[in-house]
Each structure stands twice: as C-alpha cells, then as structure tokens.
Design a protein around this motif. Structure first.
Motif: not given
Length: 333
Positions: A67-71, A90-102, A170-176, A317-320
């Motif tokens: 959700l954070l990355l989608a926003l 420190d290498q999120p694209e390898q350490q975090i499945p699917y979402l690390g690229d973002y 909460a993040l002050n990003r309602p339009e996003q 939404p990213m996973a979707a």
C-alpha cells in the motif's frame, strides 16, 4: 539476566517515548497544528491523530509495504513475513519478493510480521507505523507509544481499497489513493478484455492453497484477495457445498478435490519457510498423485502453480497488477 536488562531498557524507552508523545500532543503545543495540519484517522484499533506531513513510515507487513509503495511513499523500515538475520534491506530487489523492485532506498529490518522489533522501532523514531489488525492488535498499545500507529485488515476481497483511503489521508496524499484505485480498475478492465474468450470457454476455476498434500487443502473463494480478482475478471470459483473450516479457512481432503468439477486449477503453493520456494515441491507432489492426475484439468494441462506470497500475502494494488499480468501469461501462453 541480559534478557531482563534489555527488557527494562526497552520499557524505559517506551515510557520515555510515550511521555514525549503526550507532551508533543498537549493542547498548548498543538493548538495551531490541530486547526490546520492534523487529521483524525479512523482505523481498526480506533482513531489516531496524524499531524503535518509524515516522512518516516514503517510497514509491519508485506501488505502494508504494498500500500505504501502504491502511494509512492518509501518506508524507512519493513517487517517481512519471516525473521531475517540482516539488519537492513540493502539489496531490496533481491531481498524483498515482488515489491523490492519498487523500493528505492535501504530499509531497516524491523523484525518480522508476527513479532516486530520494538527496540528497532524505538531507534527508528517513525512518524507513523502501519500494521495489520490480525498480527498487531495485541501489541498495539506498545506500538502506539512509539509512534502513531494505524491498523487495518487486508485479507478480504477489495479490503485494500478501503484501507488505502485512510492511509492516504494520514500521509496527506488523498488524491493519490483515488489515482491508484482508478488505475487498478483500468488494469482489471484490460485483463477482462484479454481473457474474455477464456472466460467464455473455460469459466470454472478451482483456486487452492497447498502447503503439503498430506495436510488439508485450502479452498479459496471469492471473498479473499485472489479469489475476488478472479471473479472480477469473470471466472466462476468452484467450491464444495460442504467443507470443513479450520482456522478460518475452507479445507477439504485430497480425495475430495477431483469431485469439484472445474475447467482449470490454480494452486497457490506456500510454506512456513518463505526463504525456500515451495513451488517445486508442491508441483512434484501433484504430478506424483494418481488421484490428482486423473482430474480433467490435469489431463488437459490446465493446472497452474503460483506463489502464495504474491497471490495471498501482499494483497494490495501492486500485487493485484502483478497477479493479473501473471494470469494473462498463464492462460494465454
């Protein structure tokens, strides 16, 4: 003795943080903020006031990271499904499945989804902590002493859309939030068009969650994240009229699976050890089962194995978008 000392230090730190937080939010100091820069956010644990523009945000699950990355909000800390020995990603694209690229920076490892590290959170001094109700409700009072904490559910169909709106506020990003939901609906419409012929000729889908064929097999329905996506595309999910519910899941035995008439099958392979992909193990077990190989979908080569982390853990939404993309590849190749 060392454990007791660390616990005493942590409790003292939490008390100090809680006192600081109360002082920071006293009427005398926040009267001007309350008038203009604060929002009262309703969530599953109550209502929490978030002031100004949060910059230091921690996600206590893969779902919240989605959700954070989608926003387009980059977190400073993240608690993965399983506890890891690394101090930071420190290498999120390898350490975090699917979402690390973002992920664009190095995230601090904040423990695990089921046991976030309170000590690490105190050190991080976040502006906001985002957690899941099912995993973090019991620790909410401690988390809320460290920073304003928001808890949301996320397992049910389209639940991420209902959570995204207050998080964006909460993040002050309602339009996003509106933009993310609109983009999701457009992506869904694209997949409906792409798979229209498949829906017409092969409408019945059996969606399973399997850890080991020796254990009860989960039947996923349209009420959960992945099942809801399949129904939104136009497929009919097959489910038994009578099933055993265990730990909130609809389960059946292996022998009952062939009785569920379906045109194709998706198997979400999962394991309690997410460091090793269970896809190969579950696929091999399926291929070695005479009962499952006798199914029409197996004989037609229409059994597809997917990763449970993407299809049932991220649930945002990213996973979707990634699930819909994978679905098109599986059914059109």
């Amino acid at each position: 003795m060392l454990y007791l000392l660390r616990r005493q230090i942590l409790l003292a730190a939490l008390t100090l943080v809680g006192t600081w937080a109360c002082r920071e939010r006293s009427p005398e100091l926040t009267a001007q903020q309350t008038l203009g820069d604060c929002r009262l956010i309703a969530h599953d644990a109550g209502e929490t006031e978030i002031c100004q523009q949060p910059e230091r945000v921690v996600a206590l699950s893969m779902h919240m990271l989605d959700l954070l990355l989608a926003l387009e909000q980059q977190p400073i800390g993240y608690a993965p499904i399983d506890p890891l020995t690394i101090e930071r990603f420190d290498q999120p694209e390898q350490q975090i499945p699917y979402l690390g690229d973002y992920v664009t920076g190095q995230l601090v490892n904040a423990g695990s989804r089921s046991e976030p590290s309170l000590e690490t959170l105190v050190r991080l001094r976040p502006d906001v902590i985002l957690g899941e109700t099912g995993f973090h409700q019991k620790a909410y009072s401690q988390l809320a002493q460290i920073a304003p904490t928001l808890l949301f559910g996320g397992a049910l169909r389209d639940q991420w859309q209902r959570s995204l709106l207050p998080i964006a506020k909460a993040l002050n990003r309602p339009e996003q939030a509106d933009q993310v939901i609109t983009a999701h609906r457009q992506r869904l419409a694209k997949t409906r068009v792409a798979l229209a012929e498949v829906v017409r000729t092969l409408p019945r889908c059996l969606l399973l969650g399997i850890r080991d064929l020796k254990q009860p097999i989960q039947i996923r329905t349209g009420s959960d994240f992945a099942g809801g996506l399949l129904q939104d595309v136009g497929f009919t999910l097959v489910a038994p009229s009578i099933a055993v519910r265990a730990a909130g899941e609809m389960t059946v035995s292996l022998e009952a699976i062939p009785q569920l008439a379906s045109d194709w099958v998706i198997v979400q392979a999962w394991s309690t050890d997410t460091s090793n992909s269970p896809l190969k193990t579950v696929r091999r077990q399926w291929q070695q089962s005479p009962v499952l190989q006798a199914m029409a979908a197996s004989r037609a080569g229409r059994v597809y194995f997917v990763d449970y982390q993407l299809w049932s853990i991220s649930r945002g939404p990213m996973a979707a978008g990634l699930v819909l993309q994978q679905l098109e590849v599986l059914l059109l190749s």
